[in-house]
Design a protein around this motif. Structure first.
Motif, PDB file in Angstrom:
ATOM      1  N   LYS A   1      35.525  28.509  49.143  1.00  0.00           N
ATOM      2  CA  LYS A   1      35.820  28.998  50.130  1.00  0.00           C
ATOM      3  C   LYS A   1      34.377  29.328  51.182  1.00  0.00           C
TER       4      LYS A   1
ATOM      5  N   TYR B   1      41.723  41.430  54.340  1.00  0.00           N
ATOM      6  CA  TYR B   1      40.403  40.661  53.593  1.00  0.00           C
ATOM      7  C   TYR B   1      39.904  39.297  54.193  1.00  0.00           C
ATOM      8  N   TYR B   2      40.955  38.538  54.214  1.00  0.00           N
ATOM      9  CA  TYR B   2      40.724  36.836  54.563  1.00  0.00           C
ATOM     10  C   TYR B   2      41.714  36.529  55.792  1.00  0.00           C
TER      11      TYR B   2
ATOM     12  N   ARG C   1      43.066  41.303  39.960  1.00  0.00           N
ATOM     13  CA  ARG C   1      43.601  41.367  41.114  1.00  0.00           C
ATOM     14  C   ARG C   1      44.835  40.527  41.111  1.00  0.00           C
TER      15      ARG C   1
ATOM     16  N   ARG D   1      34.778  33.950  38.031  1.00  0.00           N
ATOM     17  CA  ARG D   1      36.328  34.416  38.557  1.00  0.00           C
ATOM     18  C   ARG D   1      37.202  33.268  38.165  1.00  0.00           C
TER      19      ARG D   1
HETATM   20  C1  PLP Z   1      40.168  31.905  46.474  1.00  0.00           C
HETATM   21  C2  PLP Z   1      39.761  31.799  45.024  1.00  0.00           C
HETATM   22  C3  PLP Z   1      39.167  32.658  44.354  1.00  0.00           C
HETATM   23  C4  PLP Z   1      38.707  33.812  45.027  1.00  0.00           C
HETATM   24  O1  PLP Z   1      37.687  34.027  46.034  1.00  0.00           O
HETATM   25  P1  PLP Z   1      37.434  35.397  46.625  1.00  0.00           P
HETATM   26  O2  PLP Z   1      36.387  34.741  47.545  1.00  0.00           O
HETATM   27  O3  PLP Z   1      36.382  36.061  45.543  1.00  0.00           O
HETATM   28  O4  PLP Z   1      38.302  36.082  46.814  1.00  0.00           O
HETATM   29  C5  PLP Z   1      38.801  32.252  43.138  1.00  0.00           C
HETATM   30  N1  PLP Z   1      39.225  31.102  42.485  1.00  0.00           N
HETATM   31  C6  PLP Z   1      39.652  30.280  43.430  1.00  0.00           C
HETATM   32  C7  PLP Z   1      39.808  28.923  42.823  1.00  0.00           C
HETATM   33  C8  PLP Z   1      40.055  30.566  44.617  1.00  0.00           C
HETATM   34  O5  PLP Z   1      40.732  29.431  45.404  1.00  0.00           O
END
Ligand code: PLP
Length: 337
Positions: free
Chosen positions: A307, A257-258, A168, A88
């Motif tokens: 995270k 969600y968070y 998203r 992602r």
């Molecule tokens: C928060 C974040 C995401 C998405 O994390 P999810 O836990 O999938 O919501 C993706 N890339 C970066 C750089 C982020 O800071």
């Protein structure tokens, strides 16, 4: 770029009988913008809405922390595209918001001129060449600062990439400028499913009729709604406040969600709670409200380490520091400032 009706510092200072110079000194370093709608939710100086949007001298006292603790610049293979996880990416499609949050994680760049660097062609090329990317997060700033046409252009181009599965949008418009959520916008978004939208409510005072209508319109268009709350000292660091907020969101079909530990961003130290605070708050909600209403409490580890869900069982002390295990199994040290 969209323009919204805002209140000036002068007007705000006049309304609350303050010296505007105390606010402009801070705003010269970290820009200030407050939508007229959001300013209208303020009841008194220092209330939870005020703290989130009105500049405070405390921002300038915080010199120990880093402008970019999550190392986003290092994790950007091209400008305005952050690639930290294999599957992602985050696209910084706008560098502005309807209201600037004083605790912004991108305080180093948001609202400053000359930092708009998003290049759609370059982003599409990068993602097309990276077949492992399946999840695109449009962030910023606020992606809904773009016009419907500009946003549709991005969605259309991304949807043409075969390996992109979900998109998203991270936006605070339902909270700070709900009038941005229009039937036209929702009709457009509905053409690009599966689409998720994470918004950013931090306090039950933000759950107004206008924001409820905005969420309803989005949900009725089939957009899956989530919410990311930032845990903020003296704003929402209370079990009662979070309980009202999270159960209120669920009624709007917005799934919490968070809950984020405040990042170690320069200029935001006065908002930060100790790490155990969030973990204890989540514990205090368990069993008292629907599990659907309880978000994961996460910390974005310094140095771009990712995270991590902060659960009592993965909090270990090493001297005065916490040790947390990240997604790749590394033990990362975190010191409560
Ligand atoms: C928060 C974040 C995401 C998405 O994390 P999810 O836990 O999938 O919501 C993706 N890339 C970066 C750089 C982020 O800071």
């Amino acid at each position: 770029m969209k323009q919204f009706n805002t209140v000036s510092i002068k007007e705000l200072a006049h309304r609350f009988k303050l010296d505007p110079a105390s606010l402009t000194d801070v705003a010269n370093i970290y820009p200030c913008r407050i939508s007229r709608y959001y300013a209208g939710l303020i009841t008194a100086p220092g209330d939870p809405i005020w703290k989130q949007c009105v500049p405070s001298a405390e921002e300038l006292n915080d010199t120990l922390q880093h402008p970019d603790p999550l190392d986003e610049e290092r994790l950007s293979p091209i400008p305005c595209l952050i690639h930290r996880y294999a599957d992602r990416v985050v696209l910084l499609v706008s560098n502005h918001c309807a209201t600037y949050c004083r605790f912004c994680m991108r305080k180093r760049r948001i609202g400053h001129s000359g930092t708009d660097c998003f290049d759609l062609n370059a982003a599409v090329d990068y993602i097309s060449d990276s077949p492992r990317i399946r999840d695109i997060i449009l962030s910023g700033g606020d992606p809904l600062m773009l016009s419907d046409e500009e946003l549709e252009d991005i969605l259309q181009r991304l949807r043409m990439i075969p390996h992109v599965e979900i998109i998203r949008i991270g936006t605070r418009m339902p909270v700070t400028e709900p009038s941005r959520i229009t039937p036209e916008l929702c009709r457009m978004l509905a053409r690009y499913h599966p689409l998720f939208l994470n918004t950013h409510f931090n306090h039950p005072l933000e759950l107004t009729d206008e924001s409820a209508d905005a969420c309803k319109m989005l949900a009725d268009s089939g957009v899956s709604l989530g919410n990311q709350t930032v845990l903020l000292k003296d704003v929402n660091d209370s079990s009662m406040v979070l309980m009202k907020l999270f159960s209120g969101l669920l009624r709007l079909r917005v799934r919490p969600y968070y809950l984020h530990q405040m990042d170690l961003v320069q200029g935001t130290a006065h908002f930060r709670t100790p790490l155990v605070c969030g973990s204890q708050l989540i514990d205090s909600l368990r069993g008292r409200i629907s599990g659907m209403a309880i978000p994961h409490f996460v910390i974005d580890l310094p140095g771009g380490k990712g995270k991590v869900a902060v659960l009592p069982e993965n909090l270990h002390k090493n001297g005065s520091n916490w040790l947390l295990k990240n997604f790749s199994g590394e033990l990362i040290s975190y010191a409560d400032p």
